[in-house]
Enzyme design. Structure first.
Site, PDB file in Angstrom:
ATOM      1  CB  SER A  79       2.424  -6.093  -5.230  1.00 43.37           C
ATOM      2  OG  SER A  79       2.478  -5.610  -3.903  1.00 43.37           O
ATOM      3  CE1 TYR A 119       0.401  -1.353  -6.920  1.00 45.26           C
ATOM      4  CE2 TYR A 119       0.774  -2.142  -4.687  1.00 45.26           C
ATOM      5  CZ  TYR A 119       1.174  -2.044  -6.009  1.00 45.26           C
ATOM      6  OH  TYR A 119       2.354  -2.643  -6.409  1.00 45.26           O
TER       7      TYR A 119
END
Length: 253
Positions: free
Chosen positions: A136, A149
């Site tokens: 990501s 995250y």
């Protein structure tokens, strides 16, 4: 045991979103696709549709990963480590240890568990193998409320780089694909099923689709064996950073 065909790919987290799209695309490209995920009913329906093989897989459980690996016979050409996700948007001051632990289990340890278990099948591939880690842009940037995250996705980046170092000379390509905003179940899971909060993430802008990421997977695995794309960053045109998004498009379908 699962019999190997000419080209075989394993896709984790294949029951929805990016994993499902990647499985569909690789099947269309001629791969025999082995799909792994926890939602076996959805997995079996997809496998039947694309001519793949559905196997239960919980990447957070070492026993499940070992069982998954033992059901695969022969060498693997492609491994797509896609399983993972985000939970919550708590600040560090509001640290939720259970959510952080869950994210680390799926995004980081899960990726390593699966790769470790399938390593013998990758290392012996006659024409070389390709490991694709779905990361990501959270592995490159940080943002308020995203420490858990982003820490996980930064770890994925470190693991991907280390794979290339440790496997140098073994004809195993390693690619990290880092998407920006992709409209899938990602935000719905992150906000515990809150559809209002999830839809707000993509409000007024045109996010990526899971199929866009599947297209990039198809491209990198289709390159000649001597060509490796180390990292591929893919963002919507409406997104400059994790937390800087143009939202002037009204309702975007």
């Amino acid at each position: 045991m699962v019999e190997q065909q000419i080209k075989t790919a394993v896709v984790t987290g294949a029951s929805s979103g990016i994993g499902e799209a990647v499985a569909r695309r690789l099947a269309a490209d001629g791969y025999s696709v082995i799909l792994g995920a926890r939602r076996l009913d959805r997995l079996q329906a997809l496998a039947q549709e694309i001519g793949g093989i559905a196997l239960f897989l919980d990447v957070t459980d070492s026993t499940s990963v070992a069982r998954f690996s033992h059901q695969i016979d022969g060498d693997l050409d492609v491994l797509v480590n896609n399983a993972g996700g985000a939970l919550g948007l708590e600040s560090i001051a509001e640290f939720d240890e259970e959510k952080w632990f869950s994210m680390y289990q799926s995004n980081v340890l899960g990726l390593v568990r699966v790769t470790h278990a399938l390593w013998p099948k990758l290392g012996q591939a006659r024409n070389g193998a390709h490991v694709i880690n779905i990361g990501s842009i959270a592995g490159i940037e940080t943002y308020v409320g995203g420490a858990g995250y982003t820490a996980c996705k930064h770890a994925v980046r470190a693991i991907s780089e280390t794979m290339r170092l440790e496997w140098l000379g073994k004809r195993i390509r390693v690619t990290e694909i880092d998407p920006g905003l992709v409209e899938t179940e990602f935000s719905l899971v992150r906000f515990s099923g809150d559809k209002t909060r999830a839809s707000a993430v993509y409000a007024g802008m045109q996010p990526l689709r899971a199929e866009d990421i599947a297209e990039s997977v198809s491209w990198v695995v289709g390159l000649p064996a001597h060509v490796n794309v180390d990292q591929l960053i893919i963002k919507p045109t409406d997104q400059a950073r994790m937390d800087l998004v143009y939202r002037g498009r009204g309702n975007v379908s």
